[in-house]
Scaffold this active site. Structure first.
Site, PDB file in Angstrom:
ATOM      1  N   ALA A 257       0.836  -1.200   0.000  1.00 29.19           N
ATOM      2  CA  ALA A 257       0.000   0.000   0.000  1.00 29.19           C
ATOM      3  C   ALA A 257       0.868   1.246   0.000  1.00 29.19           C
ATOM      4  O   ALA A 257       1.877   1.306   0.704  1.00 29.19           O
ATOM      5  CB  ALA A 257      -0.918   0.019   1.220  1.00 29.19           C
ATOM      6  N   ASP A 258       0.467   2.210  -0.798  1.00 32.64           N
ATOM      7  CA  ASP A 258       1.105   3.512  -0.734  1.00 32.64           C
ATOM      8  C   ASP A 258       0.374   4.426   0.247  1.00 32.64           C
ATOM      9  O   ASP A 258       0.961   5.355   0.783  1.00 32.64           O
ATOM     10  CB  ASP A 258       1.137   4.145  -2.120  1.00 32.64           C
ATOM     11  N   ARG A 259      -0.903   4.139   0.473  1.00 32.53           N
ATOM     12  CA  ARG A 259      -1.659   4.898   1.469  1.00 32.53           C
ATOM     13  C   ARG A 259      -2.921   4.124   1.836  1.00 32.53           C
ATOM     14  O   ARG A 259      -3.671   3.679   0.968  1.00 32.53           O
ATOM     15  CB  ARG A 259      -2.034   6.270   0.912  1.00 32.53           C
TER      16      ARG A 259
END
Length: 395
Positions: A257-259
């Site tokens: 996940a990036d965010r």
């Protein structure tokens, strides 16, 4: 077991593996300024949300160690640090690890006790506080990754009653291993842990178009570590689930996940959302592996996540080492070729957002978060202080 290293650091020196040269060549760039780090991140010579944050933090630490700050008063020193960090923040806006690291570094610099110190001593204290915090971010990331691997493997083992006689297979997207972190990895870290516990039957990795992090990087890591694995194109995932889910005991799609925002919506490499839809249709668990540094409680839903768009040429051109007539790869020769009509319009978002209703579990270094009876993710147990702060703001 030996693992690849994307980042090599000792105080005053930072080496970053140029991932654009993989899998054919291991070359490290020396990164010693914020500008060099920005270019390294922006050009994707380093990528992966945790690794981006670490490179940005450590590059500025190296810069400060070698006298990059000419300010003298405490106020000017702190202002200099903050301006350099704000500059680095713009290198990859979608990945929240970077902004979280920057907030921690700013806080560490401001919190340094400098009362009664002369300007030279105060400056040194502030710089030392920054450098120590940057090094702590590197150290903690490795610990967090191994914890994510343990928690994720334990949850999957429980879901499928996995044993050495009844192993499970998984699919992963993009690159989330040692090349995307300080080591071990997040989603790929779970796969590593399953393999080390003799619970993994097979790992499938997507090519991850258009930048091919899966084919260039993940497949390289899997082969490097001897993990049984197969590369597929992004468009083959549905067929894989439909034809081989039962026979290969495919239990989960595991992504990084990036965010991750407050309701569990998750921004990750483009193509993740499609995999989540396919997984739900075929009864395959969808797991997000993310350190708590990737969780953004300030943003309520995925609709507010800024999605970076990248160059059109990533879709219309491709480059790589030249393959000789006999099938050998000549790393001394590279070629860039057109794979589409260069006049065609292009839409090239780097990420997409997977809604929380398609996610079965979010694995952090502090434990696995699953949806409650109300169908919502609750991060209050893994992030009690940050959660309380957000709730307080809403009152």
């Amino acid at each position: 077991m030996a693992t690849l290293q994307a980042i090599k650091y000792s105080r005053g020196k930072l080496l970053v593996l140029d991932q654009l040269r993989l899998p054919h060549e291991n070359h490290y760039d020396e990164v010693s300024t914020a500008e060099e780090a920005f270019d390294c991140i922006r050009s994707m010579r380093v990528r992966g949300a945790p690794a981006i944050a670490i490179v940005a933090a450590l590059a500025h630490a190296v810069e400060l160690h070698h006298g990059g700050c000419t300010a003298t008063t405490p106020e000017e020193v702190i202002s200099h640090i903050e301006s350099r960090l704000d500059y680095l923040k713009e290198s990859r806006p979608t990945a929240v690890d970077l902004s979280n690291a920057i907030a921690l570094l700013k806080e560490a610099s401001k919190a340094t006790r400098i009362e009664g110190l002369a300007h030279p001593e105060a400056k040194e204290a502030i710089l030392n506080a920054y450098i120590a915090k940057a090094e702590k971010i590197l150290e903690e990331d490795l610990h967090n990754n191994t914890s994510i691997g343990a928690h994720g493997a334990a949850w999957l083992q429980q879901q499928y009653n996995a044993t050495p006689d009844r192993k499970i297979s998984v699919l992963t997207h993009c690159n989330t291993g040692s090349l995307a972190t300080s080591g071990h990895g997040t989603a790929l870290g779970i796969i590593r842990t399953l393999h080390s516990q003799n619970l993994l039957q097979h790992a499938y990795c997507t090519e991850t178009r258009p930048y091919n992090q899966g084919s260039r990087l993940t497949s390289y890591e899997l082969v490097f570590e001897g993990i049984p694995s197969t590369l597929i194109t992004d468009s083959m995932a549905g067929a894989l689930f439909n034809l081989h889910r039962e026979r290969m005991n495919i239990g989960a799609v595991i992504v990084g996940a990036d965010r991750v925002v407050r309701n569990g919506d998750t921004a990750n490499k483009i193509g993740t959302y499609a995999l989540a839809v396919l997984a739900r249709h075929h009864g395959v668990k969808f797991v997000v592996a993310a350190p708590t540094t990737s969780i953004d409680l300030e943003t309520e839903t995925g609709k507010s996540i800024e999605i970076e768009e990248r160059k059109r040429e990533e879709l219309t051109q491709i480059s790589g080492a030249v393959v000789n007539a006999d099938g050998t790869v000549d790393t001394s020769k590279t070629a860039r070729v057109a794979i589409a009509d260069q006049r065609i319009g292009v839409w090239n978002p780097a990420f997409d957002v997977t809604p929380n209703e398609l996610i079965d579990a979010i694995v952090t270094e502090k434990g696995t978060v699953v949806k409650g009876a109300d169908g919502k993710f609750d991060f209050s147990q893994v992030l009690p202080e940050r959660w309380a702060a957000v709730v307080a703001k809403q009152m």
